[in-house]
Every structure is written in structure tokens, then in C-alpha cells.
Design a protein around this motif. Structure first.
Motif, mmCIF file in Angstrom:
data_model
loop_
_atom_site.group_PDB
_atom_site.id
_atom_site.type_symbol
_atom_site.label_atom_id
_atom_site.label_comp_id
_atom_site.label_asym_id
_atom_site.label_seq_id
_atom_site.Cartn_x
_atom_site.Cartn_y
_atom_site.Cartn_z
ATOM 1 N N VAL B 75 2.506 -11.677 -9.562
ATOM 2 C CA VAL B 75 1.147 -11.745 -8.801
ATOM 3 C C VAL B 75 0.505 -13.117 -8.890
ATOM 4 O O VAL B 75 0.263 -13.568 -10.234
ATOM 5 C CB VAL B 75 0.129 -10.608 -9.366
ATOM 6 N N GLU B 76 0.201 -13.739 -8.044
ATOM 7 C CA GLU B 76 -0.413 -14.887 -8.064
ATOM 8 C C GLU B 76 -1.847 -15.063 -7.243
ATOM 9 O O GLU B 76 -2.136 -14.452 -6.169
ATOM 10 C CB GLU B 76 0.393 -15.991 -7.191
ATOM 11 N N VAL B 77 -2.891 -15.301 -8.197
ATOM 12 C CA VAL B 77 -4.225 -15.096 -7.567
ATOM 13 C C VAL B 77 -4.808 -16.290 -7.823
ATOM 14 O O VAL B 77 -4.726 -16.993 -8.997
ATOM 15 C CB VAL B 77 -5.018 -14.047 -8.445
ATOM 16 N N ALA B 78 -5.337 -16.712 -6.760
ATOM 17 C CA ALA B 78 -6.026 -18.229 -6.878
ATOM 18 C C ALA B 78 -7.447 -18.252 -7.935
ATOM 19 O O ALA B 78 -7.894 -17.258 -8.074
ATOM 20 C CB ALA B 78 -6.877 -18.642 -5.502
ATOM 21 N N ASP B 79 -7.554 -19.142 -8.770
ATOM 22 C CA ASP B 79 -8.631 -19.229 -9.636
ATOM 23 C C ASP B 79 -9.785 -19.236 -9.139
ATOM 24 O O ASP B 79 -9.887 -19.646 -7.955
ATOM 25 C CB ASP B 79 -8.636 -20.494 -10.449
ATOM 26 N N GLY B 80 -10.645 -18.469 -9.621
ATOM 27 C CA GLY B 80 -12.081 -18.333 -8.912
ATOM 28 C C GLY B 80 -12.278 -17.540 -7.799
ATOM 29 O O GLY B 80 -13.257 -17.460 -7.305
ATOM 30 N N ALA B 81 -11.099 -16.792 -7.625
ATOM 31 C CA ALA B 81 -11.279 -15.759 -6.293
ATOM 32 C C ALA B 81 -12.294 -14.516 -6.681
ATOM 33 O O ALA B 81 -12.284 -14.424 -7.907
ATOM 34 C CB ALA B 81 -9.853 -15.224 -6.204
ATOM 35 N N ASP B 82 -12.868 -14.172 -5.899
ATOM 36 C CA ASP B 82 -13.678 -12.923 -5.954
ATOM 37 C C ASP B 82 -13.032 -12.023 -6.324
ATOM 38 O O ASP B 82 -11.818 -11.839 -5.619
ATOM 39 C CB ASP B 82 -14.964 -13.231 -4.705
ATOM 40 N N LEU B 95 2.392 -3.372 -3.479
ATOM 41 C CA LEU B 95 3.243 -2.580 -2.735
ATOM 42 C C LEU B 95 4.223 -3.280 -1.815
ATOM 43 O O LEU B 95 5.076 -2.629 -1.210
ATOM 44 C CB LEU B 95 1.772 -2.301 -1.541
ATOM 45 N N PHE B 96 4.062 -4.568 -1.589
ATOM 46 C CA PHE B 96 5.002 -5.271 -0.729
ATOM 47 C C PHE B 96 5.982 -6.114 -1.447
ATOM 48 O O PHE B 96 7.026 -6.410 -1.059
ATOM 49 C CB PHE B 96 4.325 -6.091 0.396
ATOM 50 N N GLY B 97 5.700 -6.490 -2.633
ATOM 51 C CA GLY B 97 6.453 -7.181 -3.644
ATOM 52 C C GLY B 97 6.801 -8.637 -3.460
ATOM 53 O O GLY B 97 6.476 -9.113 -2.174
ATOM 54 N N PRO B 98 7.393 -9.569 -4.119
ATOM 55 C CA PRO B 98 7.610 -10.891 -3.986
ATOM 56 C C PRO B 98 9.192 -11.026 -3.254
ATOM 57 O O PRO B 98 9.822 -9.944 -3.003
ATOM 58 C CB PRO B 98 7.770 -11.340 -5.361
ATOM 59 N N ASP B 99 9.165 -12.151 -2.738
ATOM 60 C CA ASP B 99 10.724 -12.420 -2.387
ATOM 61 C C ASP B 99 11.774 -12.769 -3.141
ATOM 62 O O ASP B 99 11.336 -13.570 -4.154
ATOM 63 C CB ASP B 99 10.379 -13.524 -1.370
ATOM 64 N N GLU B 101 15.920 -14.085 -3.632
ATOM 65 C CA GLU B 101 17.141 -14.709 -2.981
ATOM 66 C C GLU B 101 18.261 -13.496 -2.766
ATOM 67 O O GLU B 101 18.486 -13.267 -1.460
ATOM 68 C CB GLU B 101 17.852 -15.659 -3.622
ATOM 69 N N GLU B 102 18.526 -12.759 -3.713
ATOM 70 C CA GLU B 102 19.669 -11.748 -3.507
ATOM 71 C C GLU B 102 18.851 -10.469 -4.127
ATOM 72 O O GLU B 102 18.298 -10.544 -5.088
ATOM 73 C CB GLU B 102 20.812 -12.137 -4.411
ATOM 74 N N PHE B 103 19.244 -9.444 -3.410
ATOM 75 C CA PHE B 103 18.541 -8.112 -3.582
ATOM 76 C C PHE B 103 17.165 -8.400 -3.329
ATOM 77 O O PHE B 103 16.284 -8.879 -4.014
ATOM 78 C CB PHE B 103 18.695 -7.511 -4.826
ATOM 79 N N THR B 104 16.362 -7.354 -2.484
ATOM 80 C CA THR B 104 15.158 -7.548 -1.974
ATOM 81 C C THR B 104 14.158 -6.811 -2.959
ATOM 82 O O THR B 104 14.698 -6.146 -3.888
ATOM 83 C CB THR B 104 14.819 -6.957 -0.627
ATOM 84 N N HIS B 105 12.894 -6.800 -3.105
ATOM 85 C CA HIS B 105 11.973 -5.987 -3.946
ATOM 86 C C HIS B 105 12.374 -4.417 -3.620
ATOM 87 O O HIS B 105 12.370 -3.721 -4.694
ATOM 88 C CB HIS B 105 10.576 -6.386 -3.177
ATOM 89 N N TRP B 106 12.865 -4.224 -2.691
ATOM 90 C CA TRP B 106 13.118 -2.951 -2.350
ATOM 91 C C TRP B 106 14.610 -2.324 -2.992
ATOM 92 O O TRP B 106 14.477 -1.163 -3.748
ATOM 93 C CB TRP B 106 13.099 -2.255 -0.884
ATOM 94 N N ASP B 107 15.298 -3.136 -2.933
ATOM 95 C CA ASP B 107 16.499 -2.841 -3.748
ATOM 96 C C ASP B 107 16.058 -2.795 -5.368
ATOM 97 O O ASP B 107 16.743 -1.785 -6.048
ATOM 98 C CB ASP B 107 17.621 -4.019 -3.920
#
Lengths: 203, 203
Positions: B75-82, B95-99, B101-107
Motif C-alpha cells: 500500500v502506497e499513500v502519498a504523504d499528507g493525503a486527506d 481489492l485489486f492488489g499490486p503488480d 512479475e510472475e504470478f499475479t495478485h490473484w494467483d
């Protein structure tokens, strides 16, 4: 099962086999279950299972439908109940389940959730679950739509809300079973009330 | 793993073993997986696995922690985000996961959900999942509480809302995996927005 066989005794025999399957599953688990384990849990001869079911897979598909029928068939709502009372009754039944003599709602739901996890590799079980989910969601959607038509609820996307409530119910049950959160169904009930159902009245 | 062994190379070796475990799992499934199947999926000698892990169970516990670390750490959230922007970012990542290289978030999530179902009979895995769930829910609760303190959100039960959102995320992922509902995460996102997050502003 052959359509021509005697219906009444077949239905009773199937119920005996289904309850024996419960006892066998609770001892051996799904993956390691053999037909003979089920035979050992009933007074009838094991040949009866082979007469009614074409192998373990056929039996497990019927078993899944048997659990789902019990679960879906158990909702009782008084005639003429207002939409909110009916929604509450349906959600309660899904979260807390009906009473059974042998094996509780939660024993039954453990098997249900285990088969749900395996359904990704099983087209037939996936289809059974999908039909079941459509009926559960559909029954919630219908009551929300009724409430909107009667002017009791504000105009929301009933399909979206029905899906959301169905998802919360499923997750809370799974959390109780997998993570041992005994209070999960009650928490889910309160959260559904507070954040989802109450939003039916706002604006 | 022994604390005294060289840390850097150990970490790299562990990652090689973990990714080999993914490949082996995708071929053999969890129940039927043998240590030798993992050995066959990597260039290093199989003895390396036995040097790092005390059997299949120890390896699978580390593997579960490895998936969870990847998932939580992404999880990456910009500093000072509301607060609302931060909530959206956290929910999207779950819900959607990060990317990868091999084997997706869903695997990765397939293995995660399979181990979740088995956790009912496994105290160690149950504890790992419980810690993980507390962190995921806690990170949502924290942002909701921040928003309340800043006066951006109305005063809600943040713990209850955090649990509700975590449950919806889990159910939507499970529905995509088990029932093949490709659109489930997107639907869940919209329903969370519409019925749960929007209620932070009302009254």
C-alpha cells in the motif's frame, strides 16, 4: 438418481445417507473421505449409496444441494411483514441459521465454506453455488425493491445493496469458522444495520 | 530459521524457495504438495529447503507470512493525503492488489484463501491470519478516526466500520476466486463507496 424409483422411500433413504455423510465428513474431512466411511455411519447396507449415487463426486454434489436447501428453506417471515422486518429476518437467518437436532448450523456451514473454496476448480459445484447466491441475493433485492416502491426506503441500487449484504454475511460466517471469531455474525448484524440498512432512510 | 546464519544470502535464498513454492503449488495444490515438488521448481539443491525449513508445515507457515507481507507492504499513500483519499488507496490495494512479475495478485490470493479455509484446524496459521486481519482492519480504523478528529467525517464507530470494510473486501476477493465473478472487486468498491464511505458525511 433414477426418476422411476419409488419417490418416498428414496427421499428418506437419501436423507439417511446425507446425515451419514455429515458424520463421516466430521471425522475424515472432505479430501480424504471415502464412500466406505459414509457406509460405516449408517444402518443401511453400503450398496444403497451406490444405488443412489454415481460415486463420491455425485454424492458430494447432492450433499452440497442438501445443505443449501436446508439453509435457504429455513427462512420464515410472517405474512404482511413490513420490508425492514422482512430484511432483518432474512439476514438473521443467513447469519445465525436455523436449529438442527444433530450437527448445528455451523457444522453445516463448515462443509459449505470448504466446498466453496474448492469450487474454483469445479464447474458443477461452482454452478450450484452461483444459483444459490443468486437466490439469496435476489431475495434481499426483492425486499429492498418492495420497500422502495412502497416509499419506505429511499431510491437505492437494490442489486448493489443486495450483493453487499450477501458479501458481508458470507465473510462474517467465514471469519467465525476460519479465524474463530465467535462474535463475527453479531458484529456483522450490527454493522449491516448501522451502515447499510440505516442508509435506506437517509436523504 | 537460525538467527545466526548469514542474513543477506538467507533472505535471497528464502525468496527463491518461496517463488518455487508458488510454482509447485500451482501445479500440485496445497494438500498434495511434497517438499520434492518445490525442489524441482528451483535451480538450487533441494537440501537448501531442508536447511531453511523444518518440514512442509514450517515452510507453508513462512509462505503464508511471505504472501501476507507482500500484500500488506504494497500500500502506497502519498504523504499528507486527506483521509478519504487514503481510505480509497488502501481499499483499492486490498481489492485489486499490486503488480508482480510472475504470478499475479490473484494467483497469490488463491493460496491465501485456501489456507484461510484450512486455518480452522491450524492454530499457527489462524494466529498469522488474525494478526494480519488486525493490521488490515487497524489501518482502516486509523484513517477513519483521523477523519473524525479532523472533522471531515461524522462520528461513527470506526472499529465497526473498519471490520465491515475488511469483511466486504475479503468476500469480494473470495467470490472472484471461487465463483469466477471477475467483476466482484469492482462491484465491492462501488458498494463500499455508495453505502459505507458516503455514510461518513451524512447527518
Amino acid at each position: 438418481m433414477s426418476e422411476s424409483r419409488e419417490k418416498v422411500s428414496s427421499k428418506e433413504t437419501e436423507e439417511v445417507i446425507m446425515e451419514a455423510t455429515f458424520r463421516a465428513l466430521s471425522k475424515h474431512g472432505y479430501k480424504d473421505l471415502r464412500m466406505r466411511d459414509i457406509g460405516e455411519e449408517m444402518d443401511l447396507t453400503r450398496q444403497v449409496i451406490h444405488y443412489h449415487f454415481d460415486g463420491k463426486y455425485d454424492l458430494m454434489s447432492s450433499f452440497l444441494e442438501y445443505i443449501i436447501d436446508q439453509y435457504e428453506g429455513s427462512v420464515e417471515v410472517a405474512d404482511g411483514a413490513d420490508p425492514r422486518t422482512e430484511l432483518d429476518a432474512r439476514i438473521d437467518q443467513c447469519l445465525f441459521g436455523p436449529d438442527f437436532e444433530e450437527f448445528t448450523h455451523w457444522d453445516r456451514m463448515k462443509v459449505y465454506h470448504e466446498l466453496y473454496t474448492y469450487a474454483q476448480n469445479d464447474d458443477e459445484h461452482q454452478a450450484i453455488f452461483n444459483d444459490h447466491y443468486e437466490r439469496i441475493r435476489g431475495s434481499i433485492v426483492e425486499v429492498v425493491e418492495e420497500g422502495i416502491e412502497e416509499g419506505v426506503f429511499r431510491d437505492v441500487d437494490a442489486e448493489q445493496m443486495g450483493q453487499l449484504i450477501t458479501d458481508v454475511i458470507h465473510a462474517a460466517r467465514g471469519r467465525r469458522i476460519s479465524l474463530g471469531h465467535e462474535g463475527a455474525p453479531e458484529e456483522a448484524k450490527q454493522a449491516i444495520d448501522e451502515f447499510i440498512l440505516d442508509s435506506l432512510y437517509e436523504n
